[in-house]
Motif scaffolding. Structure first.
Motif, PDB file in Angstrom:
ATOM      1  N   TYR A 254       0.784  -1.100   0.035  1.00 57.35           N
ATOM      2  CA  TYR A 254      -0.027   0.118  -0.047  1.00 57.35           C
ATOM      3  C   TYR A 254       0.751   1.229   0.008  1.00 57.35           C
ATOM      4  O   TYR A 254       0.485   2.216  -0.659  1.00 57.35           O
ATOM      5  CB  TYR A 254      -0.970   0.209   1.501  1.00 57.35           C
ATOM      6  N   LEU A 255       1.908   1.085   0.767  1.00 59.60           N
ATOM      7  CA  LEU A 255       2.890   2.365   1.007  1.00 59.60           C
ATOM      8  C   LEU A 255       3.631   2.649  -0.439  1.00 59.60           C
ATOM      9  O   LEU A 255       4.137   4.008  -0.641  1.00 59.60           O
ATOM     10  CB  LEU A 255       3.833   2.056   1.931  1.00 59.60           C
ATOM     11  N   GLN A 256       3.480   1.958  -1.348  1.00 63.31           N
ATOM     12  CA  GLN A 256       4.021   2.370  -2.683  1.00 63.31           C
ATOM     13  C   GLN A 256       3.042   2.976  -3.616  1.00 63.31           C
ATOM     14  O   GLN A 256       2.798   2.788  -4.616  1.00 63.31           O
ATOM     15  CB  GLN A 256       4.397   1.144  -3.371  1.00 63.31           C
ATOM     16  N   HIS A 257       2.479   4.145  -3.049  1.00 57.23           N
ATOM     17  CA  HIS A 257       1.486   5.170  -3.395  1.00 57.23           C
ATOM     18  C   HIS A 257       2.536   6.341  -4.018  1.00 57.23           C
ATOM     19  O   HIS A 257       3.439   6.618  -3.286  1.00 57.23           O
ATOM     20  CB  HIS A 257       0.464   5.559  -2.529  1.00 57.23           C
ATOM     21  N   PRO A 258       2.162   6.653  -5.130  1.00 56.56           N
ATOM     22  CA  PRO A 258       2.898   7.934  -5.861  1.00 56.56           C
ATOM     23  C   PRO A 258       3.006   9.269  -4.738  1.00 56.56           C
ATOM     24  O   PRO A 258       3.838   9.821  -5.168  1.00 56.56           O
ATOM     25  CB  PRO A 258       2.316   7.929  -7.193  1.00 56.56           C
ATOM     26  N   GLN A 259       2.245   9.512  -4.050  1.00 54.46           N
ATOM     27  CA  GLN A 259       1.908  10.495  -3.167  1.00 54.46           C
ATOM     28  C   GLN A 259       2.866  10.303  -1.945  1.00 54.46           C
ATOM     29  O   GLN A 259       3.370  11.378  -1.322  1.00 54.46           O
ATOM     30  CB  GLN A 259       0.694  10.935  -3.020  1.00 54.46           C
ATOM     31  N   ILE A 260       3.055   9.044  -1.421  1.00 51.69           N
ATOM     32  CA  ILE A 260       3.800   9.028  -0.281  1.00 51.69           C
ATOM     33  C   ILE A 260       5.160   9.020  -0.521  1.00 51.69           C
ATOM     34  O   ILE A 260       5.718   8.130  -1.291  1.00 51.69           O
ATOM     35  CB  ILE A 260       3.358   7.535   0.372  1.00 51.69           C
TER      36      ILE A 260
END
Length: 315
Positions: A254-260
């Motif tokens: 989940y943390l491999q989100h472009p905004q994170i």
């Protein structure tokens, strides 16, 4: 990393950091913990020692080392300077004071002194001032969203007057405040905030809950803001037992989100109660080889190593 320049988001991926509680390595009773360095060291050196030990267990240097300071405490401390000198960003959480007294100028000398000290440090610093300001427990000194915003702007103006260019301002309300709460009303504005953040914990100690569920409300709000996201604290309770490693691997997806653009693990067993009155649970990975191995997988994955720091072979 350039001295004197505020931290900026990586073009791709997310910085990886941690708060490593010295008590994890040096328990109050003096007994040895599951630390690679069980012998207590002088108190002022504990933070640097445990971070270095933690990095050896992860197989790489942290991008971000988290530290916590009270409103009246002087900083940066020697340990802060030592951590920053070793090519890490500092994530400095600074507790707040009465917002109306701040705006009235009561603390201007203190704020100016801290601003000058951080400028003199000459290293990139994330400054997370008065997090969880929207929690009910904070209202006696926060008063209102308008008062909080006025105080935030007052601090930033003093830092601007002092020419502090190595600090990135991190705004961090409660994650629960985005699920029907009022967190968004405390936002000082895009011109005042460099990073938006939240502390994401799964909630109850025994009812399994994915990271994605805990983060959903905050991330839904964040996607409407043109700002990089920091998960300024996250952790998995020890009570999850054999499922802790599974939880961490799912969270990493989940943390491999472009905004994170930054994630910080909270390796501590603090106890006490959180802002909602619920017991705090044990998040330290000390003594849990499977969970620590899973966190190592996260920390050494290319997405969470945007500076391409050297990675040691697993032992």
């Amino acid at each position: 990393m350039r001295a004197g320049v505020a931290p900026t988001p990586p073009a791709e991926g997310a910085y990886f950091g941690a708060w490593v509680d010295p008590v994890r390595h040096y328990p109050p009773d003096g007994s040895a913990s599951a630390s690679p360095s069980p012998t207590p060291s002088p108190a002022d050196d504990d933070q640097v020692t445990v971070v270095r030990d933690y990095e050896r267990s992860l197989g790489r240097r942290l991008d971000i080392a988290a530290v916590y300071r009270s409103w009246s405490q002087e900083f940066p401390r020697r340990a802060d300077a030592d951590l920053a000198a070793e090519d890490r960003y500092l994530l400095l959480t600074w507790k707040g004071a009465d917002t109306r007294e701040i705006v009235a100028g009561r603390y201007d000398e203190r704020i100016r002194t801290r601003a000058r000290a951080l400028k003199e440090l000459g290293k990139p610093v994330f400054l997370r001032w008065h997090p969880r300001m929207d929690a009910t427990s904070q209202q006696e000194k926060v008063h209102s969203a308008a008062d909080y915003i006025a105080a935030w702007r007052h601090l930033r103006e003093i830092f601007r007057q002092e020419g502090v260019d190595n600090v990135a301002w991190v705004w961090c309300p409660t994650s629960a405040g985005f699920n029907g709460g009022t967190a968004h009303t405390y936002y000082p504005g895009d011109d005042q905030v460099d990073w938006i953040a939240a502390d994401i914990y799964p909630g109850g100690a025994y009812e399994y809950r994915d990271f994605s569920e805990a983060a959903a409300g905050f991330m839904d709000w964040a996607r409407h803001r043109p700002k990089p996201v920091m998960i300024s604290e996250f952790g998995v309770p020890r009570s999850y037992g054999e499922r802790r490693a599974e939880w961490l691997r799912k969270a990493a997806t989940y943390l491999q989100h472009p905004q994170i653009k930054a994630v910080v693990y909270f390796d501590s067993d603090k106890g006490g109660r959180d802002d909602s009155g619920q017991p705090r649970y044990e998040f330290s990975l000390g003594g849990d080889a499977a969970a620590l191995s899973a966190l190592r997988e996260v920390a050494t994955a290319p997405f969470f190593n945007p500076r391409n720091l050297p990675v040691a072979a697993s032992g």
